[in-house]
Design a protein around this motif. Structure first.
Motif, short mmCIF file in Angstrom:
data_model
loop_
_atom_site.label_atom_id
_atom_site.label_comp_id
_atom_site.label_asym_id
_atom_site.label_seq_id
_atom_site.Cartn_x
_atom_site.Cartn_y
_atom_site.Cartn_z
N LEU A 65 0.81 -1.06 -0.01
CA LEU A 65 0.00 0.11 -0.18
C LEU A 65 0.89 1.31 0.07
CD1 LEU A 65 -3.03 1.35 0.55
CD2 LEU A 65 -2.53 1.12 2.68
N ILE A 66 1.98 1.34 0.96
CA ILE A 66 2.65 2.64 1.00
C ILE A 66 3.65 2.84 -0.10
CG2 ILE A 66 2.60 2.70 3.54
CD1 ILE A 66 5.40 1.53 3.59
N HIS A 67 3.98 1.69 -0.84
CA HIS A 67 4.84 1.79 -1.92
C HIS A 67 4.05 1.87 -3.24
CE1 HIS A 67 8.67 1.35 -0.05
NE2 HIS A 67 7.98 0.28 0.75
N ALA A 68 2.85 1.47 -3.24
CA ALA A 68 1.95 2.01 -4.65
C ALA A 68 1.60 3.51 -4.39
CB ALA A 68 0.74 1.11 -4.47
N ALA A 69 1.26 3.82 -3.25
CA ALA A 69 1.08 5.48 -2.99
C ALA A 69 2.22 6.44 -3.27
CB ALA A 69 0.79 5.74 -1.62
N ARG A 70 3.37 5.72 -2.77
CA ARG A 70 4.63 6.38 -3.27
C ARG A 70 5.01 6.48 -4.71
NH1 ARG A 70 9.92 4.47 -4.16
NH2 ARG A 70 9.17 2.46 -3.82
N LEU A 86 -1.56 8.03 6.15
CA LEU A 86 -0.70 7.03 5.70
C LEU A 86 -0.32 7.40 4.33
CD1 LEU A 86 1.27 4.80 6.76
CD2 LEU A 86 -0.38 3.13 5.91
N VAL A 87 -1.44 7.03 3.59
CA VAL A 87 -1.15 7.20 2.03
C VAL A 87 -0.94 8.51 1.73
CG1 VAL A 87 -2.49 4.84 1.61
CG2 VAL A 87 -3.79 7.07 1.55
N ALA A 88 -1.69 9.57 2.39
CA ALA A 88 -1.34 11.02 1.98
C ALA A 88 0.06 11.25 1.94
CB ALA A 88 -2.01 11.89 2.51
N ALA A 89 0.73 10.89 3.16
CA ALA A 89 2.01 10.90 3.63
C ALA A 89 3.02 10.37 2.69
CB ALA A 89 2.38 10.79 5.08
N PRO A 101 -5.85 11.19 -12.30
CA PRO A 101 -4.34 10.39 -12.58
C PRO A 101 -3.64 10.04 -11.53
CG PRO A 101 -4.73 12.31 -13.86
CD PRO A 101 -5.76 12.37 -12.82
N GLY A 102 -2.90 8.80 -11.41
CA GLY A 102 -2.37 8.74 -10.12
C GLY A 102 -2.87 7.59 -9.14
N PHE A 103 -2.36 7.47 -8.12
CA PHE A 103 -2.78 6.89 -6.72
C PHE A 103 -3.92 7.34 -6.14
CE2 PHE A 103 -2.83 4.56 -2.77
CZ PHE A 103 -2.68 3.15 -3.30
N ALA A 104 -5.13 6.68 -6.32
CA ALA A 104 -6.49 7.34 -5.77
C ALA A 104 -6.73 6.17 -4.32
CB ALA A 104 -7.30 7.58 -6.39
N PHE A 105 -7.08 6.90 -3.26
CA PHE A 105 -7.44 6.02 -1.99
C PHE A 105 -8.58 6.38 -1.53
CE2 PHE A 105 -7.19 4.71 2.47
CZ PHE A 105 -6.76 3.48 2.32
N VAL A 106 -9.76 5.63 -1.53
CA VAL A 106 -10.85 5.95 -0.77
C VAL A 106 -11.25 4.59 0.38
CG1 VAL A 106 -13.49 6.19 -1.01
CG2 VAL A 106 -11.91 6.85 -3.00
N GLU A 107 -11.11 5.24 1.46
CA GLU A 107 -11.47 4.52 2.74
C GLU A 107 -13.03 4.55 3.10
OE1 GLU A 107 -9.30 5.60 6.25
OE2 GLU A 107 -10.46 4.55 7.58
N VAL A 108 -13.43 3.51 3.28
CA VAL A 108 -14.78 3.46 3.53
C VAL A 108 -15.01 2.67 4.77
CG1 VAL A 108 -17.13 2.76 2.62
CG2 VAL A 108 -15.38 3.24 1.11
N VAL A 109 -15.42 3.22 5.78
CA VAL A 109 -15.78 2.60 7.23
C VAL A 109 -17.20 1.93 6.85
CG1 VAL A 109 -16.31 3.03 9.66
CG2 VAL A 109 -14.78 4.38 8.18
N GLY A 113 -14.24 13.18 4.57
CA GLY A 113 -14.26 14.10 3.64
C GLY A 113 -13.01 13.65 2.95
N GLU A 114 -12.51 14.91 1.99
CA GLU A 114 -11.47 14.74 0.96
C GLU A 114 -10.17 15.37 1.59
OE1 GLU A 114 -13.17 16.48 -2.46
OE2 GLU A 114 -13.13 14.54 -3.56
N PHE A 115 -9.12 14.48 1.64
CA PHE A 115 -7.94 14.93 2.37
C PHE A 115 -7.07 15.15 1.41
CE2 PHE A 115 -10.28 11.94 5.26
CZ PHE A 115 -10.49 12.63 6.17
N VAL A 116 -6.96 14.75 0.25
CA VAL A 116 -6.07 15.06 -0.79
C VAL A 116 -6.85 14.95 -2.24
CG1 VAL A 116 -3.97 14.50 -2.34
CG2 VAL A 116 -3.88 14.14 0.29
N ALA A 117 -7.00 16.18 -2.73
CA ALA A 117 -7.61 16.31 -4.04
C ALA A 117 -7.28 17.34 -5.17
CB ALA A 117 -9.27 16.69 -3.72
#
Ligand code: SF4
Length: 252
Positions: A107-112, A161-164, A192-200, A248-252
Motif C-alpha cells: 500500500l505505501i509503496h503503491a502510493a509512493r 498514511l497514504v497521503a504522507a 491520474p495517479g494513486f487514489a485511495f478511498v477508505e470506506v468505514v 471528507g477529502e484529504f488530498v484532492a
C-alpha cells in the motif's frame, strides 16, 4: 429514486455472502454507482481484490474482469496488471486487514510510486473472514479474537498514511453515506495517479459482537453519530475529536 445497477452485476447471482447487517453490500452498490458516474466502459475495467470479506465485493458480483488474488497481495497484482495494460481502468477493492495489515507494504509503496490505480478500502477495524483477529486498524482498547482484553496498540490512520506516502487523491467516508462514497470513488477513478478511498463499514459478526455493536441497526446509527466532517474536525480541540471518524477529502 432507485437506480438500476443490474448492468454491473453478473447474471445468476443469489444472495450475497455477507452476514446480515454487514456494510459491504451497501459498498457494492456504491461501487456500481461510481462506475456509472465515472463513465467506465466494462471492456476497459479490471477489478482486483485480495482475501477477506471485502474481497468478495467485486468477485463474484461485478460483471467485469475481476482478479481475486492472494491475501495481502491485491496491490502487487494490480501493479503488474497496470504495467502490462496501462490502458485499463484498474480498481482495487479489498479490506483493511488485506490492504493495510498483511498488504501494508504494498500500500505505501503503491502510493509512493503514485501508481495509476484506485483503491477502495473497506475498513471494518478487524480481520473479518479469517476469524476476528486484531488488525492494524483496530482501535486501541477494542476486543478481538486475539486481544480479548482490548487492543493495546494505536491504529493506523489510513488516509494520513497514504497521503504522507504521496497519493494523488485521498478520501474517507462511511457506508451510511453511499452517495458520497460513490462520488469519491468516481473522482478517484478520474484522478491520474494513486487514489485511495477508505470506506468505514461495520462488521457486526466479528467486531460488533465483541464490542457491544452486534445489533446492525444500532451499529449503523452509532456509526453515523461518530462521523464528523474534515473542516468541522479541524476547528475542534484535539481532545474533542477522540472517538470521532473524520470524513471528507484529504488530498484532492
Ligand atoms: S464477518 Fe463481518 S465483514 Fe465479514 S461478512 Fe460478516 S459482518 Fe461482513
Amino acid at each position: 429514486m432507485a437506480r438500476d445497477l443490474s448492468h454491473w452485476l453478473r447474471e445468476g447471482l443469489g444472495a450475497t455472502p455477507f452476514c446480515p447487517g454487514c456494510g459491504h453490500g451497501i459498498l457494492l452498490g456504491a461501487v456500481c454507482r461510481a462506475l456509472d458516474l465515472a463513465g467506465v466502459e466494462r471492456e476497459r475495467l479490471l477489478v482486483v481484490s485480495g482475501i477477506g470479506c471485502a474481497a468478495w465485493i467485486p468477485s463474484p458480483h461485478l460483471r467485469a474482469d475481476t482478479l481475486h488474488t492472494l491475501h495481502g497481495r491485491a496491490l502487487a497484482f494490480a501493479t503488474g496488471a497496470k504495467l502490462y495494460r496501462p490502458d485499463r481502468v484498474t480498481l482495487v477493492v479489498s479490506g483493511d486487514g488485506d490492504l493495510a495489515s498483511i498488504g501494508g507494504n504494498h500500500l505505501i509503496h503503491a502510493a509512493r510510486r503514485d501508481l495509476d490505480v484506485t483503491v477502495v478500502c473497506a475498513n471494518n477495524s478487524i480481520y473479518g473472514m479469517t476469524g476476528g483477529q486484531v488488525a492494524a486498524t483496530t482501535p486501541r482498547g477494542a476486543r478481538t479474537a486475539t486481544t480479548p482484553a482490548g487492543n493495546p496498540h494505536r491504529p493506523f490512520d489510513l488516509c494520513r498514511l497514504v497521503a504522507a506516502a504521496g497519493a494523488s487523491y485521498v478520501a474517507r467516508y462511511a457506508v451510511v453515506q453511499p452517495d458520497r462514497v460513490a462520488r469519491a470513488v468516481a473522482r478517484g477513478i478520474a484522478t491520474p495517479g494513486f487514489a485511495f478511498v477508505e470506506v468505514v463499514s461495520p462488521c457486526p459478526t466479528q467486531y460488533g459482537r465483541r464490542n457491544d455493536e452486534a445489533d446492525p441497526a444500532r451499529a449503523l446509527a452509532a456509526l453515523r453519530e461518530r462521523l464528523i466532517g474534515r473542516e468541522e474536525a479541524e476547528a475542534l480541540p484535539a481532545g474533542e475529536r477522540a472517538g470521532r471518524i473524520v470524513v471528507g477529502e484529504f488530498v484532492a
